[in-house]
Write a protein that holds these residues in place. Structure first.
Motif, PDB file in Angstrom:
ATOM      1  N   ILE B  38      -0.837   0.750  -2.981  1.00 45.75           N
ATOM      2  CA  ILE B  38       0.316   0.304  -3.757  1.00 45.75           C
ATOM      3  C   ILE B  38       0.718  -1.079  -3.269  1.00 45.75           C
ATOM      4  CG2 ILE B  38       2.761   0.750  -4.174  1.00 45.75           C
ATOM      5  CD1 ILE B  38       1.840   3.783  -4.038  1.00 45.75           C
ATOM      6  N   THR B  44       4.162  -0.697  -9.897  1.00 43.59           N
ATOM      7  CA  THR B  44       3.045   0.188 -10.203  1.00 43.59           C
ATOM      8  C   THR B  44       3.549   1.338 -11.059  1.00 43.59           C
ATOM      9  OG1 THR B  44       2.105  -0.338  -8.057  1.00 43.59           O
ATOM     10  CG2 THR B  44       1.209   1.597  -9.191  1.00 43.59           C
ATOM     11  N   ARG B 227       0.545  -2.859 -12.401  1.00 45.27           N
ATOM     12  CA  ARG B 227      -0.549  -1.959 -12.033  1.00 45.27           C
ATOM     13  C   ARG B 227      -0.269  -0.605 -12.670  1.00 45.27           C
ATOM     14  NH1 ARG B 227      -1.957  -6.071 -11.009  1.00 45.27           N
ATOM     15  NH2 ARG B 227      -2.608  -7.078  -9.074  1.00 45.27           N
TER      16      ARG B 227
END
Ligand SMILES: Nc1ncnc2c1ncn2[C@@H]1O[C@H](COP(=O)(O)OP(=O)(O)OP(=O)(O)O)[C@@H](O)[C@H]1O
Ligand SMILES: [Mg+2]
Lengths: 461, 263
Positions: B38, B44, B227
């Motif tokens: 991460i 994310t 992400r």
């Protein structure tokens, strides 16, 4: 014939109606093209049975109230009645004796005149017995026939039964409410009588308690009816000492049980704690009087206290505190458990420990419920009698020393009612005034507590 | 089957990294061998059908799973290279560094001020009342709530609207100056306008904190994250840049999910 027999008769008739109605419903069912009824046969049966039994029950209740009066009237109408004394005790005695012989409760009479009335009584009782039975059968029959004739394949017996059942339940709950009301009213009457003899101001604010049941009833000494020492004793034992024990212990056990205990342990400890609430208070009373009070006295003496008594406020208060732990803990337990898990997660996710979460989030959030539990517990404690009767004392004492003996409102109620005073003596009547004050205070506490709980329930919905 | 990680994903500064993490509820495996890095500077997103284990995995990142007696975690999760499941790890400190925002806004039944001051108080982050006031103001400003509540700081936090409550919860998480903020469907209880505000806020916070957000909305994932990880049946199927996952998924199941064919 006694009401019991009449009721048994009604039940028998009801059973007959039940069977007949069920048979009829079955015949409808067989006759209907799709083999279905609006209601199941058993509902038809119950409908008819209820229509037989309920009117009879009402009749029997009314009949057993009025029949004795009718019998007496019939007896007084007999020729022998002329010889009776016109009024008073003797007349009543004679009639009672005659009735006792007539019903077989006694063998002979003291008063020769009573013999004259035995036969009239026998006849009257026999007559009204027959009337009772006939009316019962008649009512049962009419109710049964009326209900039976209404049965049809599409009859909504199920809904009718539902309504009748509801009415019965309503009646049952009315009994409780009306009883409370009746208690209250009788209490108010006696209290007003008492306040007619002793000024309420003297009663509520006087600081000396010592009613003398042997004193002249017409002219009570108001300085002996000051209830402040009793109020103080009640508060000191029930609301102060007992709460000092019950609040911390109850709250901590609730916290332990809801937050720390594993489910297995909780499943054991919680019921065990609740058993405390089921111990008869008289057992707590023994414990307080025989174990705790002497221990406290010995301890106080070993510390050099001179006024230590074997009947101390402390002993009663401590034991009472233990008794009400379950009240505090189960309410606290419920309200802590009612705080949403999200609250707990939120706090833990901020990096708070379980302990911090409990102190800063759960207990404040559950506080209204906890307070309500404490108030219910207080109202229970100040109304408690057995423990204080056994472990405190009957001597009123306005003191802040827990080692001294003290008395409470409930103890004095018992003492006054079982004292030597006649029933209309102010000393006896003071019991009602005390009961009235206690009733108002506990009612107020319960009322506030329930309101708080309700508001609290709504807060999370 | 192993996770497909897009080859162009060349993040080097992982704030947190999971290695072969499996999570069990009792005997039941809810997360199966997930490994993920991460990044520090990005948002994310975890997406996937209901029950695939997104929340479960998110909760392992700050050990909130510890509060569920039956939950058990295997594998390694590093925060700045330090295993957060090693014995002796201070969970309290961990949660101060890795904050969490829940699906349903859960302000404490206290004043707005006390809600924000809660974390700083228990962690001793403010020496004086003035300092605490400053922390409260700064957190509320960052959460974009200051202007709306500055005159009513003593009002109860539960009296705010749902969207305001959620921003209050974000402000509360920010107040302890975390390094990572985990958000589990933070907008699912909110209307579109309140949702837009939260998304804006996430954008503002991006870069200052590593943020992980679980969402059921593809649009939201596309809007706020850089992400994206796709979870399915307890496994992480695919992980890459959000733009790549949405325009050019390498896995059929990812393709099916983002085009709405199941889930
Ligand atoms: N406390 C628990 N005890 C036992 N099983 C659980 C628990 N919490 C979750 N699970 C199970 O673990 C699996 C993953 O659940 P999880 O809540 O992580 O899914 P999710 O992806 O967050 O779903 P959603 O999108 O619906 O929130 C599910 O099968 C669920 O039933
Ligand atoms: Mg979830």
């Amino acid at each position: 014939m006694s009401p019991t027999l009449l009721l048994l008769l009604a039940l028998g008739l009801g059973l007959a109606g039940w069977l007949a109605a069920r048979a009829r419903a079955w015949s409808f069912r067989r006759a209907s093209p799709d083999g279905r009824l609006a209601s199941l046969p058993s509902y038809h049966a119950w409908y008819v049975a209820l229509w037989i039994v309920l009117p009879v029950v009402i009749f029997v209740a009314a009949w057993s109230a009025i029949a004795p009066g009718l019998v007496t009237q019939a007896v007084l109408a007999s020729p022998a009645a002329d010889q009776l004394p016109a009024f008073g005790f003797q007349r009543q005695t004679i009639l009672n004796e005659a009735r006792a012989v007539a019903t077989g409760a006694a063998q002979g009479v003291f008063n020769p005149l009573a013999n004259e009335f035995v036969e009239p009584y026998r006849q009257a009782i026999g007559k009204y017995n027959w009337i009772g039975i006939i009316v019962t059968v008649l009512i049962a029959f009419l109710g049964g026939v009326w209900a039976f004739l209404r049965l049809k394949p599409d009859f909504a017996a199920r809904n009718r039964v539902e309504k009748i059942v509801m009415a019965i339940l309503l009646g049952a709950s009315l009994v409780a409410i009306l009883t409370t009301l009746g208690i209250f009213v009788s209490l108010v009457f006696e209290t007003i009588r008492f306040f007619g003899m002793v000024n309420p101001i003297d009663f509520l604010f006087g600081t000396h308690w010592g009613p003398d049941p042997m004193a002249n009833a017409a002219n009570p000494d108001p300085t002996r009816y000051g209830a402040i020492p009793l109020f103080w004793g009640t508060l000191f034992i029930g609301a102060i000492i007992a709460m000092i024990v019950a609040i911390p212990l109850g709250l901590m056990s609730a916290i332990y049980l809801t937050q720390y205990a594993n489910p297995k342990l909780r499943a054991w400890v919680k019921p065990a704690l609740e058993i405390l609430a089921g111990v008869p208070t008289v057992v707590y009373g023994y414990f307080a009087a025989l174990t705790i009070a002497p221990a406290i006295r010995d301890f106080a003496i070993s510390l050099g206290a001179s006024s230590a008594s074997s009947e101390s406020a402390l002993a009663a208060g401590l034991v009472m505190g233990v008794m009400i732990i379950p009240f505090v803990s189960s309410m606290a337990d419920d309200s802590i458990a009612a705080v949403p898990q999200a609250m707990r997660d939120g706090s833990l996710a901020m990096g708070a420990t379980t302990n911090e979460t409990i102190r800063r989030v759960l207990v404040p959030a559950a506080l209204p419920g906890i307070v309500a539990g404490v108030m219910l517990a207080v109202s229970r404690a100040i109304g408690e009698t057995m423990i204080v009767v056994m472990a405190a004392s009957t001597a009123a004492n306005l003191s802040a020393n827990p080692l001294e003996s003290m008395t409470t409102v409930t103890v004095q109620i018992v003492a006054m009612l079982t004292g030597e005073g006649s029933f209309d003596h102010p000393a006896t009547l003071s019991a009602f005034a005390l009961g009235f004050v206690l009733f108002l205070v506990t009612l107020g506490l319960n009322f506030i507590a329930l309101r708080v709980v309700k508001r609290f329930r709504e807060a999370y919905e | 089957m192993v996770t497909v990680v897009h080859p162009n994903l060349t993040d080097t500064d992982a704030k947190m990294s999971a290695r072969d993490v499996s999570v069990f509820y009792g005997e039941k495996k809810a997360i199966d061998n997930v490994s993920i890095d991460i990044p520090t500077k990005y948002v994310t997103a975890f997406i996937g059908p209901s029950g695939c284990g997104k929340s479960t995995f998110l909760r392992t990142l700050n050990r909130m799973n510890d509060t569920i007696p039956s939950a058990r975690v295997e594998g390694e999760i590093m925060l700045d290279g330090e295993d957060i499941y090693r014995s002796g790890m201070d969970v309290v400190q961990l949660r101060a560094r890795v904050g969490m925002v829940f699906q349903k806004p859960n302000p404490f039944p206290k004043s707005i001020y006390e809600n924000i001051a809660y974390g700083p108080k228990i962690h001793g982050l403010a020496e004086s009342k003035d300092e605490l006031d400053a922390v409260v103001e700064k957190s509320l400003r960052r959460a974009g709530l200051w202007e709306e509540v500055k005159d009513r700081l003593q009002d109860s936090g539960t009296a705010l609207s749902g969207g305001q409550q959620q921003r209050l919860c974000i402000a509360r998480a920010i107040a302890v100056d975390p390094e990572v903020i985990l958000m589990d469907e933070p907008c699912s209880a909110l209307d579109p306008i309140a949702t837009a505000k939260i998304e804006e806020l996430i954008d503002d916070l991006n870069g200052r904190y590593a943020i992980v957000i679980v969402t059921h909305s593809m649009q939201q994932a596309a809007r706020v994250s850089q992400r994206t990880a796709f979870f399915h049946l307890g496994k992480m199927v695919e992980y890459g840049r959000t733009s790549d996952i949405f325009t050019n998924p390498l896995e059929q199941r990812t393709q099916d999910y983002i085009t709405g064919r199941y889930g």
